[in-house]
Design a protein around this motif. Sequence first.
Motif, PDB file in Angstrom:
ATOM      1  N   THR A 134    -154.368  45.665  50.956  1.00 57.28           N
ATOM      2  CA  THR A 134    -154.192  44.242  50.658  1.00 57.28           C
ATOM      3  C   THR A 134    -154.776  43.375  51.769  1.00 57.28           C
ATOM      4  OG1 THR A 134    -152.160  44.743  49.423  1.00 57.28           O
ATOM      5  CG2 THR A 134    -152.493  42.456  50.120  1.00 57.28           C
ATOM      6  N   ALA A 135    -154.565  43.793  53.030  1.00 54.14           N
ATOM      7  CA  ALA A 135    -155.109  43.040  54.156  1.00 54.14           C
ATOM      8  C   ALA A 135    -156.632  43.035  54.127  1.00 54.14           C
ATOM      9  CB  ALA A 135    -154.605  43.629  55.472  1.00 54.14           C
ATOM     10  N   ALA A 136    -157.235  44.182  53.810  1.00 57.06           N
ATOM     11  CA  ALA A 136    -158.698  44.279  53.787  1.00 57.06           C
ATOM     12  C   ALA A 136    -159.304  43.361  52.729  1.00 57.06           C
ATOM     13  CB  ALA A 136    -159.122  45.722  53.527  1.00 57.06           C
TER      14      ALA A 136
ATOM     15  N   LEU B  42    -162.077  52.789  49.818  1.00 55.13           N
ATOM     16  CA  LEU B  42    -161.499  51.630  49.143  1.00 55.13           C
ATOM     17  C   LEU B  42    -161.298  50.482  50.126  1.00 55.13           C
ATOM     18  CD1 LEU B  42    -158.712  52.849  46.663  1.00 55.13           C
ATOM     19  CD2 LEU B  42    -161.058  52.166  46.169  1.00 55.13           C
ATOM     20  N   VAL B  43    -160.776  50.793  51.306  1.00 54.20           N
ATOM     21  CA  VAL B  43    -160.508  49.756  52.298  1.00 54.20           C
ATOM     22  C   VAL B  43    -161.811  49.112  52.770  1.00 54.20           C
ATOM     23  CG1 VAL B  43    -159.628  49.333  54.625  1.00 54.20           C
ATOM     24  CG2 VAL B  43    -158.320  50.759  53.042  1.00 54.20           C
TER      25      VAL B  43
ATOM     26  N   SER C  38    -164.698  41.158  50.444  1.00 54.40           N
ATOM     27  CA  SER C  38    -164.060  39.921  50.909  1.00 54.40           C
ATOM     28  C   SER C  38    -165.030  39.064  51.716  1.00 54.40           C
ATOM     29  CB  SER C  38    -162.808  40.240  51.726  1.00 54.40           C
ATOM     30  OG  SER C  38    -163.109  40.689  53.025  1.00 54.40           O
ATOM     31  N   VAL C  39    -166.006  39.682  52.399  1.00 51.97           N
ATOM     32  CA  VAL C  39    -167.038  38.904  53.093  1.00 51.97           C
ATOM     33  C   VAL C  39    -167.849  38.095  52.077  1.00 51.97           C
ATOM     34  CG1 VAL C  39    -169.149  39.044  54.467  1.00 51.97           C
ATOM     35  CG2 VAL C  39    -167.190  40.477  55.059  1.00 51.97           C
TER      36      VAL C  39
ATOM     37  N   PRO D  79    -154.268  38.514  55.158  1.00 53.93           N
ATOM     38  CA  PRO D  79    -154.274  39.863  55.720  1.00 53.93           C
ATOM     39  C   PRO D  79    -153.081  40.112  56.628  1.00 53.93           C
ATOM     40  CG  PRO D  79    -156.058  38.540  56.647  1.00 53.93           C
ATOM     41  CD  PRO D  79    -155.506  37.791  55.487  1.00 53.93           C
ATOM     42  N   LEU D  80    -152.617  39.078  57.330  1.00 50.77           N
ATOM     43  CA  LEU D  80    -151.421  39.242  58.152  1.00 50.77           C
ATOM     44  C   LEU D  80    -150.204  39.512  57.268  1.00 50.77           C
ATOM     45  CD1 LEU D  80    -151.987  36.318  60.705  1.00 50.77           C
ATOM     46  CD2 LEU D  80    -152.629  38.731  60.925  1.00 50.77           C
TER      47      LEU D  80
END
Length: 439
Positions: free
Chosen positions: A53-55, A108-109, A116-117, A363-364
């Motif tokens: 989820t953070a990634a 996956l990560v 996300s970039v 991400p936090l």
Amino acid sequence: MPRRDSLWFHSGFRLLWAGDTVSQAGTFVGITVLPLLAATVLSATPGEMGLLTAAENAAFLLIGLPAGVWVDRMKRRPLMLRADFARAALLLTIPLAWWAGRLTLAQLVVVALLVSVGTVFFDVAYQSYLPSLVGREHLVEGNAKLQASQSVAQVVGPGLGGGLTQLFGAANAVLATGAGYVASGLFLLRIRTPEPEPEPHDGTPLRTQIAEGLRFVFGNPALRAIVLCTASGNFAGTIVISMQVLFLTRDLGLSPSGVGLVLAVASGGGILGALTAGFWTRVIGQARAIWLVPMTTWPLQLLLPLSQPGWSVALGVLGMVASGYGIVVYNVAQVSYRQAICPDRLMGRMNATVRFVVWGTMPLGGLAGGALGELIGVRSTVWTGCALMAVTMLPVLLSPLRRMRDLPVSPPAPTTADPADPAPRTPPGPSASTPPAPR
């Protein structure tokens, strides 16, 4: 029938809207499929789910601020095209690795991080592109239509993702997300509305330009309160999202298709919010929509952790419907204000600064959710996230917004009309279709 000055008759916006609709549908298929792939096929732990989820949102924290400067230096539509096609290519590697028997959680990560970039650049460019495409007098209408598409995608995407996973497997279902990005790019390619040239780079250092965007956002008291509210809400919401699939599958015993159905039904609140956001901004005022609607809807998400296997799953769905409704009304009001008050030369930096803060907490939140899931369990983590969500509107509730009905809008710069639009444009600025208000 829509008025002749409606965006229904704006050819460039129709193409943007169509592309965004299929892209959002693919995105929400992916939001369902990737966690299902990690949880059911790769046997991910709560900590690993938090990391995934953070990634998915980490790039906003890592490159969000400089991305705004880069967006202000170039045309937005070509940048959006590159982001769409790059994300599609990255997602294609997941089914390819699965077919070769080499898919891992690490891949996956990494894919989620790189996608996300692309999302950072697409989203900052897209929110900066809309005012020049439709004119600032149509921002509330445009944002409401785009929010409606996102809300419909939230309904269709999870159900479709769950069904595709059940039928073809989660890895194969990722193809639908990639196809959505390709379709979005093809629609964007057909837009013919001229885009203004960006202002030439004057040699100002990157750090100085970033600081200008920060001063604009945090120097405005209303905008500052909105950013703090959204950031804390995203942090709390991501704690819940990081454990949501595990909660639905392991605590409530739902199948992948059942998870998709629950998420689809719950997302109906977002559709209602998009359809009624303009009504609320007219009736109660845009400033009040920013604090009053969240105050009355977001705490209802506490119904989610009360759910148990069986009929009480409906309690969780009701809470998710109510909070989703409030989030979309809030977003339409505050995004439209943000776009209306910002000069074109700062649009990318303003959007990037806001996204850096409000998405940087996600991400936090994902990492916090994963850590809490390991320490106190999945259900207790969901309780924690929902309890935090219930109080995240405090920054706007305690701000000057509470004493206002509407908010003043600075005189915006002229924009380019769509040559295919037969209706004459009114001068940019506050109008009946765009009540003065903040985002």
